[in-house]
Write an enzyme that holds these catalytic residues in place. Structure first.
Site, PDB file in Angstrom:
ATOM      1  N   GLY A  16       0.947  -1.163  -0.021  1.00  0.00           N
ATOM      2  CA  GLY A  16      -0.094  -0.259   0.118  1.00  0.00           C
ATOM      3  C   GLY A  16       0.874   1.148   0.014  1.00  0.00           C
ATOM      4  O   GLY A  16       0.243   2.334   0.047  1.00  0.00           O
ATOM      5  N   MET A  94      -3.037  -7.280  -7.193  1.00  0.00           N
ATOM      6  CA  MET A  94      -2.670  -8.221  -8.042  1.00  0.00           C
ATOM      7  C   MET A  94      -3.349  -9.291  -8.413  1.00  0.00           C
ATOM      8  O   MET A  94      -3.095 -10.429  -8.524  1.00  0.00           O
ATOM      9  CB  MET A  94      -1.535  -9.090  -7.024  1.00  0.00           C
ATOM     10  CG  MET A  94      -0.435  -7.765  -6.576  1.00  0.00           C
ATOM     11  SD  MET A  94       0.310  -6.863  -7.904  1.00  0.00           S
ATOM     12  CE  MET A  94       1.746  -8.005  -8.434  1.00  0.00           C
ATOM     13  N   ARG A  95      -4.577  -9.003  -8.946  1.00  0.00           N
ATOM     14  CA  ARG A  95      -5.759  -9.739  -9.465  1.00  0.00           C
ATOM     15  C   ARG A  95      -5.802  -9.381 -10.860  1.00  0.00           C
ATOM     16  O   ARG A  95      -5.780  -8.262 -11.389  1.00  0.00           O
ATOM     17  CB  ARG A  95      -6.952  -9.699  -8.696  1.00  0.00           C
ATOM     18  CG  ARG A  95      -7.084 -10.171  -7.243  1.00  0.00           C
ATOM     19  CD  ARG A  95      -6.900 -11.746  -7.266  1.00  0.00           C
ATOM     20  NE  ARG A  95      -8.041 -12.418  -7.877  1.00  0.00           N
ATOM     21  CZ  ARG A  95      -8.123 -13.818  -8.055  1.00  0.00           C
ATOM     22  NH1 ARG A  95      -6.839 -14.430  -7.556  1.00  0.00           N
ATOM     23  NH2 ARG A  95      -9.293 -14.644  -8.309  1.00  0.00           N
ATOM     24  N   HIS A 113       2.416   0.423 -12.870  1.00  0.00           N
ATOM     25  CA  HIS A 113       3.116  -0.752 -13.159  1.00  0.00           C
ATOM     26  C   HIS A 113       4.608  -0.404 -13.133  1.00  0.00           C
ATOM     27  O   HIS A 113       5.013   0.402 -13.534  1.00  0.00           O
ATOM     28  CB  HIS A 113       2.955  -1.300 -14.441  1.00  0.00           C
ATOM     29  CG  HIS A 113       3.746  -2.551 -14.844  1.00  0.00           C
ATOM     30  ND1 HIS A 113       3.264  -3.909 -14.313  1.00  0.00           N
ATOM     31  CD2 HIS A 113       4.716  -2.747 -15.899  1.00  0.00           C
ATOM     32  CE1 HIS A 113       3.991  -4.710 -14.806  1.00  0.00           C
ATOM     33  NE2 HIS A 113       5.074  -4.126 -15.607  1.00  0.00           N
TER      34      HIS A 113
HETATM   35  C1  GAR Z   1       4.079  -1.350  -7.002  1.00  0.00           C
HETATM   36  O1  GAR Z   1       5.738  -1.627  -7.224  1.00  0.00           O
HETATM   37  C2  GAR Z   1       3.402  -1.606  -8.279  1.00  0.00           C
HETATM   38  O2  GAR Z   1       4.013  -0.830  -9.374  1.00  0.00           O
HETATM   39  C3  GAR Z   1       3.392  -3.017  -8.394  1.00  0.00           C
HETATM   40  O3  GAR Z   1       3.223  -3.822  -7.205  1.00  0.00           O
HETATM   41  C4  GAR Z   1       3.945  -2.705  -6.225  1.00  0.00           C
HETATM   42  C5  GAR Z   1       2.838  -2.514  -5.181  1.00  0.00           C
HETATM   43  O4  GAR Z   1       3.437  -1.693  -4.120  1.00  0.00           O
HETATM   44  N1  GAR Z   1       2.261  -3.261  -9.276  1.00  0.00           N
HETATM   45  C6  GAR Z   1       2.513  -4.412  -9.992  1.00  0.00           C
HETATM   46  O5  GAR Z   1       3.454  -4.962 -10.180  1.00  0.00           O
HETATM   47  C7  GAR Z   1       1.154  -4.734 -11.115  1.00  0.00           C
HETATM   48  N2  GAR Z   1       1.477  -5.431 -12.197  1.00  0.00           N
HETATM   49  P1  GAR Z   1       2.715  -0.823  -3.009  1.00  0.00           P
HETATM   50  O6  GAR Z   1       1.569  -2.100  -2.598  1.00  0.00           O
HETATM   51  O7  GAR Z   1       3.613  -0.605  -1.744  1.00  0.00           O
HETATM   52  O8  GAR Z   1       1.930   0.282  -3.782  1.00  0.00           O
END
Ligand code: GAR
Length: 195
Positions: A16, A94-95, A113
């Site tokens: 988050g 992540m779904r 992303h």
């Molecule tokens: C972030 O780095 C985001 O870009 C990535 O997950 C992480 C979430 O971090 N998203 C993906 O890989 C989507 N395909 P957070 O929960 O600390 O924001």
């Protein structure tokens, strides 16, 4: 009385930190959006604590309680609508979403992303960039379309890849830029929707 703000639903699955960046951005009275819902598909997501600490409406829709992707997506859609959101922001959600759901939010759902799309769609972006000997990495905020990590790009931020970088070190450097990119993208989308 202020001008009406764009109403944002933020969908998370874990840590988050991008949600927190949006929460912080919304503290600026001039920021054009406000968060009306934080929804997680995982009950233990750390981001839910950030949302609660900020006094935001939080909700868990646990994907494990639904027999298939369609019924999970329907439940998520209903909650977003119920809370009056204009824009859906995926922040580490992540779904994989069904085309039926995505098509209900044309140019009204955005995602962050951790790569310079169209390079490195999917997972493990940083280790793949390092393995390829890339000199640059970064992040992208884009509109969500049914094909994963493929919609029109709103904002991109670049960082150098340095000698000795590990996936973790690089992820940290990119994440710093994610926290700048996401609020910037929300401003751009708000302008587009109101213009
Ligand atoms: C972030 O780095 C985001 O870009 C990535 O997950 C992480 C979430 O971090 N998203 C993906 O890989 C989507 N395909 P957070 O929960 O600390 O924001």
């Amino acid at each position: 009385m202020g001008v009406d703000k764009l109403k944002l639903a933020v969908l998370i699955s874990g840590r988050g930190s991008n949600l927190q960046a949006l929460i912080d951005a919304c503290k600026d009275p001039l920021f054009p959006a406000e968060i009306v819902l934080v929804l997680s598909n995982r009950p233990q997501a750390q981001g839910l604590d950030y949302a609660r600490a900020a006094g935001l409406p939080v909700l868990t829709v646990d994907h494990k309680n639904y027999p298939d992707r369609e019924s999970f997506d329907d439940a998520v859609h209903d909650e977003i609508v119920k809370n009056g959101a204009d824009l859906v922001a995926l922040a580490g959600f992540m779904r994989i979403l069904t085309p039926g759901f995505v098509n209900k939010w044309p140019r009204r759902m955005i995602n962050i992303h951790p790569s310079l799309l169209p390079d490195y769609k999917g997972l493990d972006t940083h280790s793949r960039a390092l393995a390829d000997g890339k000199k640059e990495a970064g992040c992208t905020v884009h509109y969500v379309v049914p094909e994963m990590d493929s919609g029109p790009i709103i904002v991109q931020k670049r960082v150098p890849i340095l000698e000795g970088d590990t996936p973790e070190i690089l992820a940290e450097r990119v994440l710093e830029q994610e926290h700048i990119a996401y609020p910037e993208a929300v401003r751009i989308v708000t302008d587009e929707l109101s213009g």
